[in-house]
Design a protein around this motif. Structure first.
Motif, PDB file in Angstrom:
ATOM      1  N   THR A  36      12.750  42.411  63.430  1.00  0.00           N
ATOM      2  CA  THR A  36      13.521  41.593  64.268  1.00  0.00           C
ATOM      3  C   THR A  36      14.890  42.128  64.402  1.00  0.00           C
ATOM      4  O   THR A  36      15.245  42.412  65.246  1.00  0.00           O
ATOM      5  CB  THR A  36      13.650  40.009  63.783  1.00  0.00           C
ATOM      6  N   GLN A  37      15.480  42.616  62.943  1.00  0.00           N
ATOM      7  CA  GLN A  37      16.812  43.521  63.014  1.00  0.00           C
ATOM      8  C   GLN A  37      16.337  44.744  63.830  1.00  0.00           C
ATOM      9  O   GLN A  37      17.631  45.035  64.582  1.00  0.00           O
ATOM     10  CB  GLN A  37      17.090  43.519  61.579  1.00  0.00           C
ATOM     11  N   ALA A  38      15.479  45.502  63.792  1.00  0.00           N
ATOM     12  CA  ALA A  38      15.389  46.939  64.418  1.00  0.00           C
ATOM     13  C   ALA A  38      15.474  46.518  65.838  1.00  0.00           C
ATOM     14  O   ALA A  38      16.262  47.047  66.565  1.00  0.00           O
ATOM     15  CB  ALA A  38      14.190  47.414  64.011  1.00  0.00           C
ATOM     16  N   LYS A  39      14.739  45.321  66.259  1.00  0.00           N
ATOM     17  CA  LYS A  39      14.850  45.076  67.888  1.00  0.00           C
ATOM     18  C   LYS A  39      16.110  44.580  68.216  1.00  0.00           C
ATOM     19  O   LYS A  39      16.521  45.018  69.281  1.00  0.00           O
ATOM     20  CB  LYS A  39      13.677  44.018  68.014  1.00  0.00           C
ATOM     21  N   ILE A  40      17.005  43.814  67.448  1.00  0.00           N
ATOM     22  CA  ILE A  40      18.189  43.296  67.921  1.00  0.00           C
ATOM     23  C   ILE A  40      19.155  44.689  67.657  1.00  0.00           C
ATOM     24  O   ILE A  40      19.891  44.917  68.637  1.00  0.00           O
ATOM     25  CB  ILE A  40      18.830  42.580  66.750  1.00  0.00           C
ATOM     26  N   ALA A  41      19.102  45.509  66.885  1.00  0.00           N
ATOM     27  CA  ALA A  41      19.763  46.666  66.851  1.00  0.00           C
ATOM     28  C   ALA A  41      19.714  47.520  68.177  1.00  0.00           C
ATOM     29  O   ALA A  41      20.799  47.990  68.822  1.00  0.00           O
ATOM     30  CB  ALA A  41      19.722  47.752  65.462  1.00  0.00           C
ATOM     31  N   ILE A  42      18.478  47.759  68.396  1.00  0.00           N
ATOM     32  CA  ILE A  42      18.031  48.622  69.668  1.00  0.00           C
ATOM     33  C   ILE A  42      18.603  47.946  70.947  1.00  0.00           C
ATOM     34  O   ILE A  42      19.141  48.447  71.753  1.00  0.00           O
ATOM     35  CB  ILE A  42      16.694  49.135  69.739  1.00  0.00           C
ATOM     36  N   GLY A  43      18.219  46.668  70.927  1.00  0.00           N
ATOM     37  CA  GLY A  43      18.512  45.947  71.968  1.00  0.00           C
ATOM     38  C   GLY A  43      20.018  45.872  72.151  1.00  0.00           C
ATOM     39  O   GLY A  43      20.304  45.764  73.589  1.00  0.00           O
ATOM     40  N   SER A  44      20.770  45.655  71.347  1.00  0.00           N
ATOM     41  CA  SER A  44      22.338  45.570  71.469  1.00  0.00           C
ATOM     42  C   SER A  44      22.864  46.907  72.009  1.00  0.00           C
ATOM     43  O   SER A  44      24.035  46.784  72.300  1.00  0.00           O
ATOM     44  CB  SER A  44      22.889  45.011  70.269  1.00  0.00           C
ATOM     45  N   GLY A  45      22.141  47.960  71.935  1.00  0.00           N
ATOM     46  CA  GLY A  45      22.838  49.008  72.546  1.00  0.00           C
ATOM     47  C   GLY A  45      23.046  49.075  73.948  1.00  0.00           C
ATOM     48  O   GLY A  45      23.758  49.897  74.368  1.00  0.00           O
ATOM     49  N   ARG A  46      22.203  48.553  74.838  1.00  0.00           N
ATOM     50  CA  ARG A  46      22.245  48.244  76.070  1.00  0.00           C
ATOM     51  C   ARG A  46      22.302  49.626  76.906  1.00  0.00           C
ATOM     52  O   ARG A  46      21.355  50.428  76.153  1.00  0.00           O
ATOM     53  CB  ARG A  46      23.689  47.598  76.638  1.00  0.00           C
ATOM     54  N   LEU A  47      22.847  49.683  77.917  1.00  0.00           N
ATOM     55  CA  LEU A  47      22.556  50.968  78.701  1.00  0.00           C
ATOM     56  C   LEU A  47      23.091  52.318  78.103  1.00  0.00           C
ATOM     57  O   LEU A  47      22.216  53.260  77.978  1.00  0.00           O
ATOM     58  CB  LEU A  47      23.005  51.055  80.180  1.00  0.00           C
ATOM     59  N   GLN A  48      24.459  52.190  77.860  1.00  0.00           N
ATOM     60  CA  GLN A  48      25.077  53.605  77.253  1.00  0.00           C
ATOM     61  C   GLN A  48      25.048  53.399  75.785  1.00  0.00           C
ATOM     62  O   GLN A  48      25.888  54.361  75.325  1.00  0.00           O
ATOM     63  CB  GLN A  48      26.335  53.512  77.867  1.00  0.00           C
ATOM     64  N   GLY A  49      24.838  52.497  75.323  1.00  0.00           N
ATOM     65  CA  GLY A  49      25.288  52.234  73.592  1.00  0.00           C
ATOM     66  C   GLY A  49      26.562  52.125  73.293  1.00  0.00           C
ATOM     67  O   GLY A  49      27.342  51.856  74.139  1.00  0.00           O
ATOM     68  N   LYS A  50      26.802  51.711  71.974  1.00  0.00           N
ATOM     69  CA  LYS A  50      28.227  51.392  71.792  1.00  0.00           C
ATOM     70  C   LYS A  50      29.168  52.645  71.375  1.00  0.00           C
ATOM     71  O   LYS A  50      30.259  52.400  70.998  1.00  0.00           O
ATOM     72  CB  LYS A  50      27.938  50.476  70.463  1.00  0.00           C
ATOM     73  N   GLY A  51      28.469  53.790  71.335  1.00  0.00           N
ATOM     74  CA  GLY A  51      29.221  54.916  71.154  1.00  0.00           C
ATOM     75  C   GLY A  51      29.033  55.334  69.569  1.00  0.00           C
ATOM     76  O   GLY A  51      28.718  54.472  68.728  1.00  0.00           O
TER      77      GLY A  51
END
Lengths: 657, 426
Positions: free
Chosen positions: B286-301
């Protein structure tokens, strides 16, 4: 062409690549539920630990409940303490303690909460609650502590404490985390899964400052906590406490069973201790003291101790010999021809032999049993005889663990042919004359009090038993009881063979080997004494054993009592058993003279005689006070004195949140 | 034998080299991002962090690469069986002499560093397989040859399994890609994939549904079959295959409960139902999916990730390194990484096909297969498409053993390949 297969392989690579890109596109671009917004929120899991189930006795009296306590957590990064000295004074901490706790917490994480002080009582927490407003970075969390209002049954209940490394590694599903509380020993361990319930997890959104921003994905991934189930046991707490008081200044066991159901009514392991000792904040200190105690109060004697059953085993000998056809109730044996001494006049029939516990009689019974197969080779005949002796005794639950609902039951020893082959070095190297001690329950036999109590229940039932058990139900009587505790086990001995035995047992109490005072009016106790040889092995006295049941017809209670170093079975053990049976059947004690005698007697071995007790100043075992019969069941109010934390000293700082 | 006089640098495949160093560099920066803590501004070269250590591993790897490129190519061919034999001995030794890390006795400890022989077993097995198949007359449709090849693969598997490293054992399945290229009948991998698919389906859906599905599938095939094919013999054959599939589905429960160990069972159960263990393996996924999903198109930097900091995602710098990439660089970054791997894998296959010696070709396919398997499982588990199997992402994951072994694996192939271009030029 094999070469063209490279296109298949590259095709597979590309197919997987496209699948993953599509999945990533979905996760990262299309599905905005994973988006946490521009505020850099993060998701925190909040664990909800449900209340552990309570434990009741058969009359709905509380044995174990949960008392709310407070754990104080610290988040080092948020800590603002204007005056450390004042803070430490309030918390009853020394400055160096404070520094070491904070050091550990910082080491673990600057931004995640660590346990600062655990198990503050309501009163202590109330005292500091208001003052805490001035100090940032401390957060109280409510938790609970096992509390034992009846102050009894410590070993059978077990205790609840932090999970051990071994348990953490050996779990079936990865349920527990470091620092979780889990049942150890006893019923707490046996019924851990039902008692603990199921922990819930909530996912909360937090911003970078740790402020909650509501639940994540509307709680789609949350799981609800499921409360633990209440365990109802078959214990009768009034009788239990009474038996505790009778076993004061004695080492041994009292185990009583309701014969018709196999429910354990009384389970005393003496000396005992107050179970609240192991739930307080001072667990480690108390545990160490109990471990070091030379009387070994942490051994649950009813299921873990094994003794030579002595003359109580004659009951099985008589039953299986009758079934085999080698013994009839009217057979009379004298003292001649037996190597054993006896205290009776001899010339008994079966009833009389049980009444007077005649050793030569049972020597002859066993001899005839062993050679009944008629093989002319005595070595061979003995092996065949012992095999059938073992198989028939096994039906009484004497060989393996009985299967009581405790994790600590030990097996004991019911010797097999193989066992003696090993002892004497080879097949046909031994015969009856080597093993005749078995006839009177001595020799290599090792039997636990639990099994002998079960033997009493078998005779009370005239031929069958249900595996003794503590559980009576979860939440309600009869709910969730494992099926093995409902099944009847037959012994394969005909009903009629029990009748002369029971006559003999009644006579033993009324005018036989049992001390006259123990023949209490109106309870019709039937029993058999036993004296487990111990003096022979360098000790001063033998162990005193008694098993029996009452009343004679339609028995309500079967009981086994062991008193170590108390001499012959007719006195110490039989007296305790009679008093326990009377209390259970009449709900009061009329045999005051006998009671006074038992309470006054002290069979504790001198400390100097115990192995590993060099120091005279060994810690004293904890004894419960003798209790008067309780008229009002609501009188069992929780007594908090034993558990109330005296000062706010640090126990441990656990990691994890 | 004049090739050893030529400078090897001119003949090495530069495209592969660029792709390789691209992976290693991005990997290192992401290991740094995974251990980066915004409070104390972790230094990129701090030797106490995984990022600093990884730099050291990269340095030693470069030395290893140079050694491999300098050694005569015949060395790998001639000593293939010796490597294999030594590896088997080491795998046995580690069972008795290794240190116990996380319940698996598969590591040799040297001070602060540990080496896992299982990682290197892949290289040795690939070389041994290449050597064996290189013999003229080997035919992968013949039962006897397949038996020997199976033996070469299974022997290290057993030893690695004995040290409780199921993940590394599964990697040996990747040799099937090479075997397929070398003539393994296509039905063998097909059966393997069908069995795996049925296994997963049996865990997710009720057995009755699957039985109905199998009956329906074969029914439709029978109906659509051209008339002249619809013989009694074919129909019986189909019925037998269908019945076999049903038996398999029925046997799944027995396998899961009777054969697998507890933690393996849990991972499979969690793949089916993540809620049964919200704090353990389910939590990881779940956490892995949240982390990846929260990156959106360009990522958080770069270094701006929140989920992959503070231990939300476990094993961030090793098995779950892809989460950092997904979170900080978004879909764009994830795509770049996947394309990098696709490019590398395709390039290896293309190079392998060009080889003149069967030895080099077989070895090249082994390399491609092993890398593909690692990438597929590792990324698949972080996005919830594969069960959680603890194997590293090649060139990205933190860890000396894995970086060394993957680099050795790849550069032995590049060395063999450089030999090809040398031959061509002559």
């Amino acid at each position: 062409m094999l070469e063209n297969r490279k296109w298949v392989i590259i095709g597979v690579f590309i197919l997987v690549g496209i699948t993953y890109l599509a999945r990533l596109f979905y996760l990262q671009v299309l599905d905005d539920t994973y988006s946490l917004g521009a505020s850099k929120n993060s998701i925190k899991r909040v664990v909800e630990i449900p209340y552990r189930g309570q434990v009741y006795d058969r009359n709905n009296q509380l044995l174990v409940y949960n008392m709310p306590v407070y754990d104080l957590y610290v988040t080092p990064k948020q800590v603002r303490i204007p005056d450390t000295t004042a803070f430490c004074r309030m918390m009853n901490l020394s400055l160096s303690d404070f520094d070491s706790i904070m050091g550990l917490a910082k080491n673990y994480s600057a931004v995640k909460p660590s346990l600062f002080i655990k198990r503050l009582s309501k009163e202590d927490f109330a005292r500091i609650q208001d003052a805490l407003v001035d100090y940032q970075g401390f957060e109280p969390m409510i938790s609970s502590m096992r509390t034992y209002p009846a102050h009894t049954l410590s070993n059978a209940l077990g205790y609840v404490s932090e999970i051990t490394k071994r348990q953490l590694e050996n779990q079936d599903l990865p349920y527990y985390r470091q620092g979780d509380y889990v049942g150890h020993n006893g019923l707490e361990e046996q019924y851990e899964e039902q008692l603990r319930g199921r922990r819930g997890v909530k996912f909360m959104m937090q911003n970078v400052r740790g402020v909650n921003k509501g639940s994540w994905k509307d709680g789609e991934f949350d799981t609800l906590a499921v409360a633990g189930q209440n365990l109802i046991t078959g214990i009768d707490v009034d009788v239990q406490q009474y038996a505790d008081s009778l076993m004061r200044n004695k080492v041994g066991s009292v185990l009583a069973i309701e014969p018709a159901t196999g429910e354990i009514l009384v389970s005393v392991s003496a000396p005992t201790y107050d179970p609240n000792l192991l739930s307080s904040r001072h667990f480690s200190k108390n545990y160490r003291a109990l471990i070091k105690n030379p009387y070994k109060p942490l051994i649950n004697r009813p299921v873990m101790a094994s003794y030579r059953p002595g003359s109580t085993f004659k009951l099985i000998q008589a039953l299986i010999a009758q079934q085999q056809g080698s013994l009839f109730p009217n057979m009379v044996y004298g003292h001649g021809g037996s190597p054993m001494r006896c205290h009776c006049r001899g010339g008994n029939n079966l009833r009389g032999a049980i009444q007077n516990s005649c050793n030569p009689y049972f020597y002859q019974v066993f001899r005839k049993f062993m050679y009944f197969n008629g093989d002319p080779n005595t070595f061979k005949a003995s092996a065949i005889g012992l095999r059938s002796w073992h198989d028939m005794s096994e039906k009484f639950g004497m060989a393996d663990r009985l299967g009581v609902d405790l994790p600590s039951e030990l097996k004991g020893n019911l010797p097999t042919v193989k066992y003696y082959d090993k002892v004497y070095g080879g097949e046909k190297s031994w015969k009856f004359s080597n093993v005749y001690s078995l006839s009177i329950g001595e020799g290599e036999l090792l039997i636990s009090p639990l099994k002998l109590a079960n033997l009493a229940a078998i005779i009370a039932n005239r031929g069958w038993y249900i595996i003794p058990h503590y559980i009576k139900g979860f939440g309600k009587t009869g709910v969730g009881v494992p099926t093995e505790y409902l099944e009847r086990h037959e012994t394969g001995i005909d009903y009629k063979y029990y009748l002369p035995i029971i006559d003999g047992m009644r006579a033993a109490v009324a005018r036989g080997t049992v001390t006259p005072l123990a023949n209490i009016n109106g309870i019709e106790l039937c029993g058999k004494t036993g004296t487990s040889q111990n003096a022979k092995f360098g000790h001063k006295f033998d162990h005193s054993i008694f098993i029996g049941f009452a009343p004679m017809n339609n028995p309500k209670i079967a009981v086994a009592v062991f008193v170590e170093n108390a001499g012959w079975g007719g006195k110490a053990a039989a007296s305790v058993a009679a008093l326990v049976a009377e209390r259970y059947l009449k709900r009061k004690t009329e045999a005051k003279k006998l009671e006074a005698q038992v309470l006054a007697s002290n069979y504790l071995p001198a400390l100097s005689r115990l192995p590993g007790a060099a120091k005279p100043a060994a810690p004293k075992p904890v004894y419960p006070k003798p209790v008067a019969p309780q008229k009002d069941s609501a009188a069992a109010k929780p007594l908090m004195t034993a558990t109330k934390p005296k000062s706010l000293t640090l126990a441990t700082v656990a990691s994890g949140n | 034998m004049s090739s050893s006089n030529d400078p090897f640098a001119q003949k090495i495949d530069w495209l592969t080299l660029v792709l390789y160093f691209g992976c290693v560099t991005i990997g290192w920066l992401n290991v740094y991002a995974a251990v980066y803590s915004p409070e104390n501004h972790t230094n990129l070269f701090d030797m106490t962090t995984n990022a600093g250590k990884q730099l050291m591993w990269i340095g030693t790897t470069v030395i290893l690469i140079i050694c491999i490129l300098v050694i005569n190519h015949k060395f790998f061919d001639s000593f293939a069986y010796v490597f294999y034999a030594v590896m088997i001995v080491v795998l046995i030794a580690v069972l008795f002499l290794g240190s116990n890390i996380n319940g698996s006795r598969s590591w040799f400890k040297f001070g602060a560093f540990s080496i896992q022989p299982a990682e290197f077993a892949k290289v040795a097995t690939a070389l041994a397989l290449a050597k064996y198949i290189d013999v003229p007359g080997i035919n992968l449709t013949k039962g006897k040859d397949l038996l020997y090849i199976g033996g070469i693969i299974v022997l290290p598997c057993i030893l690695i399994l004995a040290s409780n490293e199921t993940g590394s054992t599964l990697v040996f399945a990747s040799f099937v890609i090479m075997l397929y290229r070398e003539g393994l009948p296509g039905w063998i991998p097909a059966v393997g994939i069908t069995v795996a698919a049925l296994f997963v389906l049996a865990l997710i859906f009720p057995k009755l549904y699957i039985f109905a599905g199998i009956v329906a599938l074969f029914g439709i095939i029978a109906l659509l079959m051209p008339r002249y094919n619809r013989t009694t013999r074919n129909l019986i054959a189909m019925a037998v295959v269908g019945a076999g599939m049903m038996v398999l589905v029925t046997g799944v429960d027995f396998f899961v409960n009777g054969v697998l160990q507890k933690h393996q069972r849990n991972r499979i159960k969690v793949l089916v139902d993540p809620t049964i263990d919200p704090l353990g393996v389910g939590w990881n996924v779940t956490q892995a999916k949240i982390a990846i999903g929260s990156g959106r198109l360009q990522g958080k930097g770069f270094l701006e990730g929140t989920q992959t900091k503070f231990d939300f995602v476990p094993e961030q710098s090793t098995d779950f390194i892809f989460c950092t990439i997904g979170e900080e660089h978004g879909f764009v970054g994830s795509t770049v990484v996947i394309l990098l791997f696709l490019g590398l894998l395709s390039r290896i296959v293309i190079l392998a096909e060009k080889q003149r010696s069967k030895f080099a070709r077989v070895y090249g396919y082994c390399v491609a297969g092993i890398l593909f398997f690692h990438v597929m499982i590792n990324i698949g588990m972080t996005i919830g498409l594969m069960p959680v199997i603890g194997i590293p992402l090649p060139f990205f994951s933190y860890g000396g053993s894995s970086l060394w072994s993957f680099s050795i694996l790849l550069f032995i192939f590049l060395k063999l390949d450089s030999r090809r271009t040398a031959l061509m030029r002559r």
